[in-house]
Scaffold this active site. Structure first.
Site, PDB file in Angstrom:
ATOM      1  N   GLU A 111     -63.422  18.254  83.948  1.00 17.65           N
ATOM      2  CA  GLU A 111     -63.763  19.669  84.061  1.00 17.65           C
ATOM      3  C   GLU A 111     -65.179  19.814  84.617  1.00 17.65           C
ATOM      4  O   GLU A 111     -66.014  18.911  84.436  1.00 17.65           O
ATOM      5  CB  GLU A 111     -63.675  20.338  82.684  1.00 17.65           C
ATOM      6  CG  GLU A 111     -62.274  20.394  82.105  1.00 17.65           C
ATOM      7  CD  GLU A 111     -61.348  21.285  82.908  1.00 17.65           C
ATOM      8  OE1 GLU A 111     -61.851  22.263  83.521  1.00 17.65           O
ATOM      9  OE2 GLU A 111     -60.138  21.007  82.938  1.00 17.65           O
ATOM     10  N   HIS A 116     -58.212   6.933  90.931  1.00 20.08           N
ATOM     11  CA  HIS A 116     -59.152   6.135  90.152  1.00 20.08           C
ATOM     12  C   HIS A 116     -59.086   6.503  88.673  1.00 20.08           C
ATOM     13  O   HIS A 116     -58.708   7.624  88.317  1.00 20.08           O
ATOM     14  CB  HIS A 116     -60.564   6.322  90.702  1.00 20.08           C
ATOM     15  CG  HIS A 116     -60.673   5.968  92.143  1.00 20.08           C
ATOM     16  ND1 HIS A 116     -60.658   6.920  93.147  1.00 20.08           N
ATOM     17  CD2 HIS A 116     -60.744   4.758  92.760  1.00 20.08           C
ATOM     18  CE1 HIS A 116     -60.733   6.304  94.322  1.00 20.08           C
ATOM     19  NE2 HIS A 116     -60.780   5.006  94.114  1.00 20.08           N
ATOM     20  N   SER A 128     -61.058  -0.350  95.031  1.00 23.45           N
ATOM     21  CA  SER A 128     -61.762   0.467  94.050  1.00 23.45           C
ATOM     22  C   SER A 128     -61.013   0.619  92.737  1.00 23.45           C
ATOM     23  O   SER A 128     -61.626   0.902  91.709  1.00 23.45           O
ATOM     24  CB  SER A 128     -62.032   1.851  94.630  1.00 23.45           C
ATOM     25  OG  SER A 128     -60.825   2.476  95.029  1.00 23.45           O
TER      26      SER A 128
END
Length: 276
Positions: free
Chosen positions: A214, A230, A45
């Site tokens: 956020e 990631h 990933s």
């Protein structure tokens, strides 16, 4: 070593493949001209193509074409959650090798999911099964007169209390380095390079590179996100630049094969297609 799940390959071939190239470069020049080389990415990933439902998460393979020049294409076969073992057992290596031609490059980066040894479908031992599976990638590329390149897994964002960037991949990078030396294949040590870069930037400076959001910042993550594995676009661009520069330094790529290594790449150049 048993590869019992290769029978799933046919079904998996229908899954999306991110191919960053014009048809002329991927399949031969217009009017039958010379075919450009392709860089095939096998990985997890951290490198994979991401789609609109995952944005702003970004794999470094999405940004690699920004730093390549000449007739070079990128075929990004990296898939979320895969290890060196599961990528083979699911038939994904077979699918990748079906598109490899003489002169191509096969970039191999695994480690994140090999570490999940509690999962028998993915976990490997660094000094035995990890190396055994990686040898299959080397063998497959060589049989097609392509050049395999091993890439140590990019580091996660982990810091000690004193601000020191911490390695998280155990013995897997060392095992890959040893295999590269034994097999005499190029090694791009992204684990060491990224760890040094995270140390330089520190905990605060690295936050913008990873998928930290956020609440309300992205409709895909309404409750926010604190992801230290990631990347967001800036991080993917950073790792892709590092990888391209290291490929040049290792003489895997020639100067004509790279571009813009010191240039600013706007994050808006990253796009996320709709899932197929």
């Amino acid at each position: 070593m048993s590869l019992t799940r290769r029978q799933t390959a046919a079904a998996l071939l229908a899954l999306p493949l991110a191919l960053t190239a014009t048809p002329a470069l991927a399949h031969g020049g217009a009017g039958g001209g010379p075919r450009g080389r392709t860089l095939h990415i096998a990985g997890d990933s951290t490198a994979a193509q991401k789609y609109a439902d995952a944005a702003p998460e970004t794999g470094w393979g999405m940004a690699l074409p920004f730093f390549l020049g000449g007739p070079l294409a990128v075929a990004n076969h990296a898939v979320n959650g895969r290890s060196s073992r599961s990528f083979v057992d699911e038939g994904r290596l077979t699918a990748l090798l079906d598109g490899v031609r003489p002169g191509d490059l096969v970039l191999v980066q695994f480690g994140h999911n090999d570490e999940k040894t509690e999962d028998p479908a993915r976990g490997t031992d660094p000094w035995t099964t990890y190396q055994e599976y990686l040898r299959l990638y080397l063998k497959g590329a060589r049989e097609r007169r392509a050049r395999p390149v091993l890439i140590t897994p990019v580091e996660r964002r982990r810091f000690a209390d004193d601000g020191t960037a911490r390695p998280t991949h155990g013995e897997y990078p060392a095992a890959m380095r040893a295999l590269a030396a034994e097999e005499r294949v190029p090694l791009i040590d992204v684990q060491a390079l990224s760890l040094a870069r995270w140390q330089e930037l520190g905990p605060d400076g690295t936050e913008a590179l990873f998928n930290w959001l956020e609440p309300g910042a992205s409709p895909n993550y309404p409750d926010g996100r604190q992801d230290n594995t990631h990347f967001r676009p800036a991080g993917a661009i950073e790792v892709a630049r590092t990888t391209a520069r290291a490929l040049l330094d290792a003489r895997v790529l020639a100067p004509r094969d790279v571009r813009g290594l010191d240039a600013h790449v706007p994050e808006r150049r990253i796009t996320w297609p709709q899932p197929a």
